[in-house]
Write a protein that holds these residues in place. Sequence first.
Motif, short mmCIF file in Angstrom:
data_model
loop_
_atom_site.label_atom_id
_atom_site.label_comp_id
_atom_site.label_asym_id
_atom_site.label_seq_id
_atom_site.Cartn_x
_atom_site.Cartn_y
_atom_site.Cartn_z
N VAL A 275 -11.02 19.65 -33.78
CA VAL A 275 -10.20 18.83 -32.89
C VAL A 275 -10.08 17.43 -33.48
O VAL A 275 -11.09 16.78 -33.75
N TRP A 276 -8.85 17.02 -33.69
CA TRP A 276 -8.55 15.70 -34.25
C TRP A 276 -8.05 14.78 -33.15
O TRP A 276 -7.19 15.16 -32.37
N LEU A 277 -8.55 13.55 -33.11
CA LEU A 277 -8.00 12.50 -32.26
C LEU A 277 -7.34 11.50 -33.19
O LEU A 277 -7.99 10.96 -34.09
N ILE A 278 -6.04 11.30 -33.00
CA ILE A 278 -5.27 10.44 -33.88
C ILE A 278 -4.66 9.30 -33.06
O ILE A 278 -3.89 9.54 -32.13
N THR A 279 -5.01 8.07 -33.40
CA THR A 279 -4.41 6.92 -32.74
C THR A 279 -3.13 6.54 -33.46
O THR A 279 -2.97 6.80 -34.65
N ALA B 70 -6.45 21.55 -33.58
CA ALA B 70 -6.07 21.01 -32.28
C ALA B 70 -5.96 19.50 -32.44
O ALA B 70 -6.74 18.89 -33.16
N VAL B 71 -4.98 18.90 -31.77
CA VAL B 71 -4.72 17.47 -31.94
C VAL B 71 -4.63 16.77 -30.60
O VAL B 71 -3.92 17.22 -29.70
N VAL B 72 -5.34 15.66 -30.50
CA VAL B 72 -5.20 14.72 -29.40
C VAL B 72 -4.44 13.54 -30.00
O VAL B 72 -4.99 12.80 -30.81
N ALA B 73 -3.17 13.43 -29.65
CA ALA B 73 -2.31 12.39 -30.20
C ALA B 73 -2.20 11.26 -29.19
O ALA B 73 -1.91 11.49 -28.03
N ALA C 134 -9.74 14.32 -23.93
CA ALA C 134 -9.93 15.22 -25.07
C ALA C 134 -11.11 16.17 -24.83
O ALA C 134 -11.01 17.37 -25.10
N MET C 135 -12.19 15.63 -24.30
CA MET C 135 -13.37 16.46 -24.03
C MET C 135 -13.09 17.48 -22.94
O MET C 135 -13.53 18.63 -23.02
N ALA C 136 -12.34 17.07 -21.93
CA ALA C 136 -12.00 17.99 -20.84
C ALA C 136 -11.13 19.14 -21.34
O ALA C 136 -11.30 20.28 -20.92
N ARG C 137 -10.21 18.84 -22.24
CA ARG C 137 -9.29 19.88 -22.74
C ARG C 137 -9.90 20.75 -23.83
O ARG C 137 -9.77 21.96 -23.81
N PHE C 138 -10.56 20.11 -24.82
CA PHE C 138 -11.01 20.85 -25.99
C PHE C 138 -12.53 20.99 -26.11
O PHE C 138 -13.01 21.75 -26.93
N GLY C 139 -13.29 20.21 -25.35
CA GLY C 139 -14.74 20.34 -25.35
C GLY C 139 -15.46 19.57 -26.43
O GLY C 139 -16.69 19.50 -26.43
#
Length: 93
Positions: free
Chosen positions: A6-10, A30-33, A71-76
Amino acid sequence: MTDKKVWLITGAGRGLGLDIAKAALAAGYAVVATGRNKEKVAQAIGAAADLLVVPLDITKPAEAEAAVKAAMARFGRLDVLVNNAASFYAGFF
């Protein structure tokens, strides 16, 4: 939860952040954009099953906390942080 990284991209709404988000999705991650304008980020990236778009102005700590919680709620979990968001003032130094 997913087994994918899971990537978090600002700053994922344009430029390098947008390119990284699209490449990560294409590679099967998986991406948190994030970006200041959630709708613009979503429109720029397009729809994807493993995409979560959340608003984030990096100058506001509460928004950063909310983005991580979403992000944690969706992907853990979060595996990769691409801290791309910035302000650029073009002009003479």
